[in-house]
Write a protein that holds these residues in place. Sequence first.
Motif, PDB file in Angstrom:
ATOM      1  N   ALA A 205       4.983 -27.145  37.232  1.00 31.15           N
ATOM      2  CA  ALA A 205       5.211 -27.737  38.557  1.00 31.15           C
ATOM      3  C   ALA A 205       4.423 -27.011  39.640  1.00 31.15           C
ATOM      4  O   ALA A 205       4.799 -26.992  40.809  1.00 31.15           O
TER       5      ALA A 205
ATOM      6  N   LEU B 273      11.109 -33.674  39.094  1.00 28.81           N
ATOM      7  CA  LEU B 273      10.874 -32.609  38.121  1.00 28.81           C
ATOM      8  C   LEU B 273      10.880 -31.241  38.787  1.00 28.81           C
ATOM      9  O   LEU B 273      11.307 -30.256  38.185  1.00 28.81           O
TER      10      LEU B 273
ATOM     11  N   LEU C  55      14.187 -29.301  38.869  1.00 27.92           N
ATOM     12  CA  LEU C  55      14.727 -28.718  37.637  1.00 27.92           C
ATOM     13  C   LEU C  55      14.338 -27.257  37.530  1.00 27.92           C
ATOM     14  O   LEU C  55      13.356 -26.807  38.117  1.00 27.92           O
TER      15      LEU C  55
ATOM     16  N   THR D 218      12.743 -24.128  35.423  1.00 26.48           N
ATOM     17  CA  THR D 218      11.549 -24.085  34.588  1.00 26.48           C
ATOM     18  C   THR D 218      11.885 -24.414  33.142  1.00 26.48           C
ATOM     19  O   THR D 218      11.166 -25.166  32.482  1.00 26.48           O
TER      20      THR D 218
ATOM     21  N   ARG E 270      12.640 -28.220  32.804  1.00 21.05           N
ATOM     22  CA  ARG E 270      11.397 -28.991  32.912  1.00 21.05           C
ATOM     23  C   ARG E 270      10.586 -28.864  31.629  1.00 21.05           C
ATOM     24  O   ARG E 270      10.065 -29.845  31.103  1.00 21.05           O
TER      25      ARG E 270
END
Length: 165
Positions: free
Chosen positions: A28, A104, A107, A109, A112
């Motif tokens: 991300a 996403l 979330l 880590t 995800r």
Amino acid sequence: MSNDRAGFEAFVGARTPALTRTAYLLTADAHLAEDLVQSALLKAAEHWGRIHTSAEAYVRRTMYHRQVSWWRRRGDVREHSIEGYDAAHRAPDPDVALSVREALALLTTRQRTVLVLRFFEDLTEQQVADELGISRGSVKSTTRQALERLRRTSPHLAELVEDPA
């Protein structure tokens, strides 16, 4: 040796965009995604002549393992995305893509990573467990928790999924 080098360079040129998209889903964060891909490609370059399975599978597995190492070391550090990172590969409806990206990012880590492996990479629960070095039960509970969080924080995304009933 030059044939191996040419093969590796061709692989890097052809597969880096797809690997980077996966890395972005895992991290991300655009910069962390690039670091993750570069790290995995460096390891692949070091072992290129000895990779007898799919080179892409090798690099992806390396990315997953490095991502797990990073989130174990860092704990649950929240990353921030950079707008416009994947403009060349954006979905037809940018509002939907942005919503998914934002969802996403909410979330952890670990959540995800599990969702990306389960649903983007289409791995089984056991394969995800093996890749991440966790139990199958942890994969199941993490998937359940992540999906619950997505349903709670981004209910509008449910409209994108066709109901089979």
